[in-house]
Design an enzyme around this catalytic site. Structure first.
Site, PDB file in Angstrom:
ATOM      1  N   TYR A 115     103.780  20.372  47.565  1.00 65.44           N
ATOM      2  CA  TYR A 115     102.366  20.164  47.882  1.00 65.44           C
ATOM      3  C   TYR A 115     102.122  18.723  48.323  1.00 65.44           C
ATOM      4  CZ  TYR A 115      97.274  20.398  47.222  1.00 65.44           C
ATOM      5  OH  TYR A 115      95.917  20.363  47.410  1.00 65.44           O
ATOM      6  N   PRO A 138      90.286  15.349  49.335  1.00 69.04           N
ATOM      7  CA  PRO A 138      89.498  15.433  48.101  1.00 69.04           C
ATOM      8  C   PRO A 138      90.393  15.379  46.874  1.00 69.04           C
ATOM      9  CG  PRO A 138      89.725  17.593  49.079  1.00 69.04           C
ATOM     10  CD  PRO A 138      90.357  16.625  50.040  1.00 69.04           C
ATOM     11  N   ALA A 164      93.701  26.131  55.344  1.00 70.38           N
ATOM     12  CA  ALA A 164      94.825  26.865  54.751  1.00 70.38           C
ATOM     13  C   ALA A 164      95.804  25.913  54.075  1.00 70.38           C
ATOM     14  CB  ALA A 164      95.536  27.685  55.827  1.00 70.38           C
ATOM     15  N   GLY A 165      96.324  26.326  52.928  1.00 73.92           N
ATOM     16  CA  GLY A 165      97.288  25.504  52.218  1.00 73.92           C
ATOM     17  C   GLY A 165      98.116  26.336  51.256  1.00 73.92           C
TER      18      GLY A 165
END
Length: 240
Positions: free
Chosen positions: A155, A185, A91-92
């Site tokens: 973020y 990533p 989740a983000g």
């Protein structure tokens, strides 16, 4: 022997594109998986796999922003599959804006989902892993928390926080046979990639390439790896 034979995994944020491709690889490797997400619609991506493996995939509606939801999800995994061996936190929250325009609410959501969401899920899964003196925890971070890639400050800030939290959790849970790692990533081949200005000049990873790494981090092949962040970026660190 398959790498994840009869292992039980919980995917928080399990309706995401990355989680859905990872689910396919987990099925290939013999795992059982509980997908957790905030709305039934996010499970549409995995419908074909769920039809193919009805005995090895379950879904649960719950939010990583709610400790009670995480505790109920882990209890459901125990009830359905008999334990929890693996926890993958996908989740983000991306958000938007720069230092002068980012909204206070975006800071709150980014912290609540990206960092505290990991804490809540790990806290809820911990008793089940401790009971069997075994666990593999993978937290999905980003190159945005490791290097300047032009991502929103919210973020970048909380992906970096997730990496730091991973190290702290790894140290705390090591005595219970639980490893905790993160992966960072770079650009992934998803719809979100289309928003990146430099998309035509940087390498991108397919979701299958990322899923191979997630399988490694969730298996006994990674038994000597904990507190680390795996940088999966196709050389983007080497770019100016």
């Amino acid at each position: 022997m398959k790498k994840l034979q009869d292992k039980v995994a919980v995917f928080v944020g399990g309706g995401s594109a990355v989680a859905t491709i990872a689910l396919k690889h987990f099925m290939d490797e013999g795992a059982k998986v509980l997908l957790v997400d905030v709305d039934e619609k996010y499970f549409d991506r995995s419908r074909q796999l769920r039809d193919e493996y009805p005995e090895r995939i379950r879904t649960f509606i719950g939010a990583c922003t709610c400790q009670g939801d995480m505790e109920r999800a882990m209890a459901f995994a125990e009830q359905e599959f008999g334990g929890i061996d693996i926890l993958c936190n996908y989740a983000g929250f991306h958000g938007g804006g720069d230092i002068t325009t980012v909204l206070r609410e975006q800071w709150r959501i980014a912290m609540d989902v990206t960092c505290l969401g990991i804490y809540r899920a790990v806290r809820a899964a911990y008793p089940y892993m401790k009971k069997h003196h075994y666990g593999r925890i993978m937290n999905f971070a980003s190159i945005g928390g490791r290097a300047n890639r032009g991502v929103p400050v919210t973020y970048a800030g909380f992906k970096a926080a997730a990496i730091g939290l991973t190290r702290a959790l790894a140290l705390e849970l090591a005595a219970d046979g639980i490893t905790v790692n993160s992966m960072a990533p770079a650009s992934l081949d998803t719809s979100a990639f289309e928003r990146i200005p430099e998309k035509d000049s940087i390498p991108i990873a397919t979701l299958d390439e990322i899923a191979h790494v997630i399988v490694f981090m969730s298996s006994d092949d990674s038994a000597f790896l904990t507190g680390d962040c795996l940088d999966v970026n196709g050389g983007q660190f080497m770019q100016p």
